[in-house]
Design an enzyme around this catalytic site. Structure first.
Site, PDB file in Angstrom:
ATOM      1  N   ALA A   1       0.809  -1.214   0.000  1.00 49.07           N
ATOM      2  CA  ALA A   1       0.000   0.000   0.000  1.00 49.07           C
ATOM      3  C   ALA A   1       0.847   1.271   0.000  1.00 49.07           C
ATOM      4  O   ALA A   1       0.340   2.361   0.212  1.00 49.07           O
ATOM      5  CB  ALA A   1      -0.929  -0.002   1.211  1.00 49.07           C
TER       6      ALA A   1
ATOM      7  N   ASP B   1      12.805   3.959   3.146  1.00 46.16           N
ATOM      8  CA  ASP B   1      11.833   3.236   3.965  1.00 46.16           C
ATOM      9  C   ASP B   1      12.490   2.612   5.194  1.00 46.16           C
ATOM     10  O   ASP B   1      11.975   2.696   6.308  1.00 46.16           O
ATOM     11  CB  ASP B   1      11.159   2.134   3.145  1.00 46.16           C
ATOM     12  CG  ASP B   1      10.510   2.683   1.895  1.00 46.16           C
ATOM     13  OD1 ASP B   1      10.374   3.921   1.792  1.00 46.16           O
ATOM     14  OD2 ASP B   1      10.156   1.877   1.020  1.00 46.16           O
TER      15      ASP B   1
HETATM   16  C1  GLA Z   1       9.656   2.725  -2.397  1.00 51.40           C
HETATM   17  C2  GLA Z   1      11.132   2.468  -2.126  1.00 51.40           C
HETATM   18  C3  GLA Z   1      11.829   3.722  -1.602  1.00 51.40           C
HETATM   19  C4  GLA Z   1      11.536   4.935  -2.491  1.00 51.40           C
HETATM   20  C5  GLA Z   1      10.047   5.058  -2.779  1.00 51.40           C
HETATM   21  C6  GLA Z   1       9.739   6.135  -3.794  1.00 51.40           C
HETATM   22  O1  GLA Z   1       8.989   2.983  -1.190  1.00 51.40           O
HETATM   23  O2  GLA Z   1      11.301   1.425  -1.208  1.00 51.40           O
HETATM   24  O3  GLA Z   1      13.212   3.487  -1.493  1.00 51.40           O
HETATM   25  O4  GLA Z   1      12.285   4.873  -3.665  1.00 51.40           O
HETATM   26  O5  GLA Z   1       9.502   3.844  -3.265  1.00 51.40           O
HETATM   27  O6  GLA Z   1      10.095   7.381  -3.292  1.00 51.40           O
END
Ligand code: GLA
Length: 394
Positions: free
Chosen positions: A129, A178
């Site tokens: 999500a 993240d």
């Molecule tokens: C995912 C990836 C992150 C980032 C985002 C887009 O969440 O895990 O490292 O690149 O997409 O900003």
């Protein structure tokens, strides 16, 4: 029952004793700076109050036995079986077990002690999500093994190790955002991270502003390969631009003026994608001053610009995300709305005047449902702490 109580009760049921400790690691929203972490830009995530919890104890070597409450499944693997992505009985690991197994694999590579464990885990971060449910699982297992192994490294280091697990073991070429947010989250603060230097600052959001998350309920199967494809386009753009700008290493090094001057040298699709990144990095340069001045109005406009760019240039939105954002932007109290995370379905993040947040959430859900026949989950969240040991037996 709260998740922490659920994992404790399940642990008791499965292993006939109390767990030794319980850890948690959160999901995240990203307020601005999307698809720039792997281009060495700035990002502004905040950990949220949804998390993965693991109830855990040491187990006799060599096998770790994990119960995934959300799948009602068990997996058993060891240091020996993990590199082949198999269980102890040589059957393939279920997909959910790639995340904990990837953490074990990385720790073994780094010569960090990762003793066998018995564990029960569950999460209320919705999967796929855009709220980094995988990073929350990764960081919670990282912390569980750190606790069992008796070693200690700084949270950013845990994040880098978890990113390595995701890149090399799970096979998603994600950036650091993240795992960083799940490891380093701070209550009531957004985190401004420079993905090149890995330095970060806590930034306060005004107390009268709420973060509202809204889930389209759409999940895209091909999201991982689409994501890796975007990343390749960015690398390709750098190779083209290096012919005229030999000093650049990543799109972070390209100024908007230079990009405009040279953009016709790029293939059309590559040009569009790279333009999103270069302009988003430029937007990010304004964030610290805006938030210091409490100018949430202008910040919200940058969020709206980011959404248009993700939709028209980077092409990672979808009709349902567009609908959810467009409805939000017409509602009272909404400063800014956009998709959060990788895109291709998933959630939007909305900054809303706190006094209007409840009404905003209700109306957004109603209008989206009327328009799409889908029932979205909409909730007010707040910036939360990163990975932590929540409970230990005496
Ligand atoms: C995912 C990836 C992150 C980032 C985002 C887009 O969440 O895990 O490292 O690149 O997409 O900003």
């Amino acid at each position: 029952m709260k998740l922490i109580e659920q994992v404790a009760a399940r642990y008791q049921q499965k292993f006939n004793r109390q767990p030794q400790f319980i850890v948690r690691a959160p999901g995240r929203v990203n307020l601005l700076g999307e698809h720039v972490d792997y281009n060495a830009g700035l990002v502004l995530p905040a950990a949220i109050d949804r998390a993965t919890y693991i109830a855990c104890s040491p187990a006799p070597a060599p096998h770790s036995t994990l119960w995934a409450v959300d799948y009602n499944q068990m997996a058993t693997f060891s240091a020996q079986s993990v590199s082949a992505k198999t269980q102890a009985d040589a059957t393939p690991l279920p997909e959910w077990a790639f995340y904990p197994a990837g953490i074990l694999w990385t720790l073994l590579q780094e010569n960090l002690s990762a003793p066998a464990m018995n564990a029960v885990f569950a999460s209320d971060v919705p999967r796929g999500a855009g709220l980094s449910s995988s990073a929350s699982v990764e960081l919670s297992f990282m912390l569980a093994w750190q606790t069992l192994g008796g070693w200690s490294v700084p949270p950013m280091q845990l994040a880098l190790l978890a990113q390595k697990a995701e890149n090399r073991y799970v096979g998603v070429n994600c950036g650091i955002m993240d795992q960083f947010a799940a490891a380093c989250g701070v209550e009531h603060k957004a985190l401004l991270l420079d993905c090149r230097s890995l330095e970060w600052k806590e930034l306060a959001l005004p107390p009268d502003v709420s973060i509202v998350v809204a889930d389209t309920t759409i999940r895209r199967k091909l999201a991982d390969s689409e994501y890796n494809d975007r990343r390749q386009s960015c690398e390709e753009a750098v190779r083209f631009l290096q012919k005229s700008l030999p000093h650049i290493h990543t799109l972070r090094d390209v100024r908007v003026e230079d990009f405009n001057r040279l953009s016709d040298q790029l293939p059309v699709k590559t040009e569009r994608r790279a333009r999103h990144v270069v302009e988003e990095i430029e937007r990010m340069n304004q964030v610290e001053a805006l938030l210091a001045a409490g100018d949430i109005q202008t910040f919200g406009q940058l969020m709206n610009q980011c959404q248009r760019s993700l939709r028209d240039l980077y092409a990672v939105s979808c009709p349902e995300l567009d609908a959810l954002v467009e409805i939000a932007q017409t509602l009272k109290g909404c400063y800014g709305a956009r998709l959060t995370g990788a895109g291709f379905g998933g959630c939007t993040v909305n900054l809303v005047a706190a006094a209007q947040a409840e009404a905003f959430a209700l109306t957004l859900a109603q209008k989206y449902q009327t328009q799409t026949n889908l029932q979205p989950e909409v909730y007010i969240t707040h910036a939360a702490r990163g990975a932590e040991v929540k409970w230990k037996s005496e």
